[in-house]
Write a protein that holds these residues in place. Structure first.
Motif, PDB file in Angstrom:
ATOM      1  N   LYS A 256       0.827  -1.212   0.000  1.00  0.00           N
ATOM      2  CA  LYS A 256       0.000   0.000   0.000  1.00  0.00           C
ATOM      3  C   LYS A 256       0.856   1.256   0.000  1.00  0.00           C
ATOM      4  O   LYS A 256       0.564   2.230  -0.703  1.00  0.00           O
ATOM      5  CB  LYS A 256      -0.937  -0.006   1.206  1.00  0.00           C
ATOM      6  N   LEU A 257       1.912   1.255   0.802  1.00  0.00           N
ATOM      7  CA  LEU A 257       2.826   2.404   0.807  1.00  0.00           C
ATOM      8  C   LEU A 257       3.461   2.601  -0.561  1.00  0.00           C
ATOM      9  O   LEU A 257       3.564   3.723  -1.071  1.00  0.00           O
ATOM     10  CB  LEU A 257       3.914   2.204   1.867  1.00  0.00           C
ATOM     11  N   VAL A 258       3.892   1.496  -1.152  1.00  0.00           N
ATOM     12  CA  VAL A 258       4.523   1.564  -2.465  1.00  0.00           C
ATOM     13  C   VAL A 258       3.539   2.097  -3.503  1.00  0.00           C
ATOM     14  O   VAL A 258       3.853   3.003  -4.290  1.00  0.00           O
ATOM     15  CB  VAL A 258       5.045   0.170  -2.875  1.00  0.00           C
ATOM     16  N   ILE A 259       2.322   1.548  -3.501  1.00  0.00           N
ATOM     17  CA  ILE A 259       1.321   1.954  -4.484  1.00  0.00           C
ATOM     18  C   ILE A 259       0.908   3.409  -4.274  1.00  0.00           C
ATOM     19  O   ILE A 259       0.776   4.183  -5.225  1.00  0.00           O
ATOM     20  CB  ILE A 259       0.104   1.017  -4.415  1.00  0.00           C
ATOM     21  N   VAL A 266      -5.740   6.965  -6.282  1.00  0.00           N
ATOM     22  CA  VAL A 266      -6.789   6.162  -6.911  1.00  0.00           C
ATOM     23  C   VAL A 266      -6.396   4.684  -6.964  1.00  0.00           C
ATOM     24  O   VAL A 266      -7.180   3.813  -6.541  1.00  0.00           O
ATOM     25  CB  VAL A 266      -7.136   6.705  -8.313  1.00  0.00           C
ATOM     26  N   PRO A 267      -5.200   4.308  -7.477  1.00  0.00           N
ATOM     27  CA  PRO A 267      -4.799   2.896  -7.394  1.00  0.00           C
ATOM     28  C   PRO A 267      -4.731   2.386  -5.953  1.00  0.00           C
ATOM     29  O   PRO A 267      -5.069   1.225  -5.687  1.00  0.00           O
ATOM     30  CB  PRO A 267      -3.419   2.872  -8.057  1.00  0.00           C
ATOM     31  N   LEU A 391       9.279  -7.064  -0.821  1.00  0.00           N
ATOM     32  CA  LEU A 391       8.847  -5.677  -1.021  1.00  0.00           C
ATOM     33  C   LEU A 391       9.733  -4.884  -1.976  1.00  0.00           C
ATOM     34  O   LEU A 391       9.225  -4.076  -2.759  1.00  0.00           O
ATOM     35  CB  LEU A 391       8.739  -4.963   0.325  1.00  0.00           C
ATOM     36  N   PRO A 392      11.075  -5.043  -1.944  1.00  0.00           N
ATOM     37  CA  PRO A 392      11.870  -4.311  -2.927  1.00  0.00           C
ATOM     38  C   PRO A 392      11.496  -4.632  -4.374  1.00  0.00           C
ATOM     39  O   PRO A 392      11.470  -3.736  -5.225  1.00  0.00           O
ATOM     40  CB  PRO A 392      13.303  -4.753  -2.612  1.00  0.00           C
ATOM     41  N   ALA A 399       7.405   1.211  -9.535  1.00  0.00           N
ATOM     42  CA  ALA A 399       8.151   2.364 -10.054  1.00  0.00           C
ATOM     43  C   ALA A 399       8.357   2.279 -11.557  1.00  0.00           C
ATOM     44  O   ALA A 399       8.582   3.312 -12.213  1.00  0.00           O
ATOM     45  CB  ALA A 399       9.492   2.477  -9.339  1.00  0.00           C
ATOM     46  N   ASN A 400       8.287   1.087 -12.114  1.00  0.00           N
ATOM     47  CA  ASN A 400       8.521   0.920 -13.554  1.00  0.00           C
ATOM     48  C   ASN A 400       7.231   0.663 -14.328  1.00  0.00           C
ATOM     49  O   ASN A 400       7.268   0.129 -15.436  1.00  0.00           O
ATOM     50  CB  ASN A 400       9.512  -0.222 -13.775  1.00  0.00           C
ATOM     51  N   GLY A 401       6.094   1.015 -13.750  1.00  0.00           N
ATOM     52  CA  GLY A 401       4.844   1.023 -14.485  1.00  0.00           C
ATOM     53  C   GLY A 401       4.121  -0.294 -14.611  1.00  0.00           C
ATOM     54  O   GLY A 401       3.200  -0.424 -15.429  1.00  0.00           O
ATOM     55  N   TYR A 402       4.484  -1.306 -13.827  1.00  0.00           N
ATOM     56  CA  TYR A 402       3.778  -2.588 -13.891  1.00  0.00           C
ATOM     57  C   TYR A 402       2.407  -2.460 -13.221  1.00  0.00           C
ATOM     58  O   TYR A 402       2.186  -1.614 -12.363  1.00  0.00           O
ATOM     59  CB  TYR A 402       4.588  -3.694 -13.207  1.00  0.00           C
ATOM     60  N   ASP A 403       1.480  -3.345 -13.614  1.00  0.00           N
ATOM     61  CA  ASP A 403       0.124  -3.301 -13.091  1.00  0.00           C
ATOM     62  C   ASP A 403       0.067  -3.837 -11.660  1.00  0.00           C
ATOM     63  O   ASP A 403       0.981  -4.520 -11.180  1.00  0.00           O
ATOM     64  CB  ASP A 403      -0.816  -4.128 -13.973  1.00  0.00           C
TER      65      ASP A 403
END
Length: 495
Positions: A256-259, A266-267, A391-392, A399-403
């Motif tokens: 959740k933090l990453v997203i 919104v995501p 998590l990394p 960060a690289n746009g994956y879904d």
């Protein structure tokens, strides 16, 4: 140093109030074990259902972006729990001298100190956390949330101590009544604010009512002392749980933090709502199963009895995960479409994978409860460490746009590794014979593989009918493999 704190003298001064409380505590003592279990399960289910309803209502009433901000309030509270989780409630249930008033007073004093320190910490990190998540304008809300751990610090431990006697009604009232009131407040709060503040004040109201209710249903007078020996004992029992709390924060909230940071509110709202729908059912049963089986496991001095109850505990948690998947598969899409509306339509394809993630996660709850009964509080810590290691990779993908689906797949793989570690430690450190449970675990995982296969075929249209037949057969085989749980139930019925 001794502190006396009783928030509700009126209830204890009233003769009628005394009679009501006495009756309240006598009722569960006369209930058979399974009626107690049913009471515990229904109470936990009701409180969790109320919180689920609250989240769904708030998500329906406010914008998706505002719900993403509201979801960060749970993150802020998780950070506080992460740094202060010592398992003092579990200690009073597990300890041989858990009925000692001196121990309870010492644990309550330690809990109060913990709550004050946790609240102060959240007050300090409010602005850095808001800036990290890209919502500096809501830092004041995080500061206000600092009241919640302080309130939780003064909860009466009678609601936990009475579980040693299989008395669950006080605990159930403490979690259910505040949850119900919190739901009822959503409508008037929405009329006043109409944004993320609806969730903020609903959570604060729940914290106040939890504190008050715990004292109203308590059987003994509240006493809190700062006893160094008891604090040292609590730290000795709880330091693995504290570290595990750090890991659980990463497990439940790392993505959740990453997203939230990399993809936006919104995501984050989609992911948080998916977690709410899939995690809530498993948590209801997982908490109920721990409260039900932990006192029995702790009291089982005979090794064979301990192993039989342990196998039933593990298989009950497996059943928990399987039922959650089945419920989400049948009702999840309908719930999203009818309750949340079109704005949450992107969530539907994620539900299967999120339900599998939560099921694998709950599978390792059984071994953790069995280990906890033997005071092996660090088993869960080592298992969750494997989960955190993913998590990394999740951060890299975000960060690289994956879904979102790619992040969920990584989390499922890490949970599988963590489950294996949890079982290995149970066998190695507790000496538990894993042969009692391997079969039911393997068949349950086979059911999940069948679901994944069906989803893969469905990408090109409707899945072949045989894939559904395989899923149903594997689910039935999973239920049939839980012989220890069936034996446990039948033995109680026969008595």
């Amino acid at each position: 140093m001794r502190i006396s704190y009783i928030p509700s003298f009126i209830a204890f001064q009233s003769i009628k109030g005394q009679k009501f409380l006495t009756l309240l505590h006598k009722i569960p003592m006369d209930l058979p074990m399974f009626r107690s279990a049913l009471l515990l399960l229904s109470g936990n289910a009701f409180s969790s259902l109320m919180l689920l309803v609250r989240n769904l209502l708030v998500a329906r009433l406010i914008s998706v972006e505002d719900y993403g901000i509201a979801a960060t309030f749970a993150l802020s509270m998780a950070i506080v729990e992460m740094i202060s989780q010592l398992g003092l409630q579990q200690l009073i249930v597990q300890a041989k001298d858990g009925e000692d008033p001196k121990l309870q007073a010492g644990l309550q004093g330690f809990q109060a100190l913990r709550g004050l320190l946790a609240g102060g910490f959240l007050l300090l990190i409010a602005y850095p956390l808001a800036n990290f998540l890209g919502v500096p304008e809501v830092a004041w809300a995080y500061q206000l949330m600092a009241l919640v751990p302080v309130l939780n610090g003064f909860v009466h431990f009678d609601v936990f101590r009475l579980q040693r006697q299989m008395i669950y009604l006080p605990h159930i009232l403490t979690i259910s009544v505040p949850a119900l009131v919190s739901v009822a407040l959503v409508w008037p709060l929405n009329g006043i604010f109409g944004d993320y503040r609806v969730m903020l004040y609903a959570v604060l109201a729940q914290g106040v009512l939890t504190l008050v209710t715990s004292h109203l249903v308590a059987k003994t007078r509240y006493r809190a002392t700062l006893d160094r020996s008891i604090m040292a004992r609590g730290l000795g029992f709880g330091w693995p749980l504290l570290i595990n709390g750090l890991l659980l924060f990463a497990v439940f909230n790392g993505e959740k933090l990453v997203i939230g940071r990399e993809l936006g509110m919104v995501p984050l709202a989609m992911f948080a709502m998916g977690f709410t729908l899939t995690l809530t059912p498993t948590l209801v049963l997982a908490r109920s199963l721990q409260s039900f089986f932990l006192p029995q496991l702790s009291a089982a001095n005979d090794p064979d009895r301990f192993e039989r109850i342990g196998a039933a505990t593990i298989q009950a948690n497996i059943l928990n995960g399987l039922l959650q998947i089945a419920a989400i598969m049948l009702l999840g899409p309908l719930l999203v479409e009818s309750v949340l509306g079109e704005k949450y339509a992107p969530l539907v394809p994620l539900l299967l994978w999120l339900s599998i993630l939560q099921a694998v996660r709950v599978f390792k709850s059984g071994p953790a409860v069995v280990a906890l009964a033997k005071a092996k509080t660090d088993n869960a810590m080592w298992a969750n460490l494997c989960r955190v290691a993913s998590l990394p990779l999740s951060w890299y993908l975000a960060a690289n746009g994956y879904d979102l689906i790619n992040i969920i797949w990584v989390a499922i793989g890490a949970e599988l590794v963590a489950m294996c570690v949890s079982l290995f430690l149970l066998g190695r450190r507790v000496g538990y014979p894993l042969s009692r449970v391997w079969g039911s675990i393997a068949v349950a995982l086979g059911f999940m593989v069948a679901l994944a296969l069906r989803d893969w075929f469905a990408q090109d249209g409707a899945a072949p009918i045989w894939t559904s037949a395989v899923c149903i057969a594997m689910f039935g085989l999973s239920l049939a493999s839980m012989t220890a749980l069936k034996g446990y139930v039948m033995a109680r019925v026969a008595r």
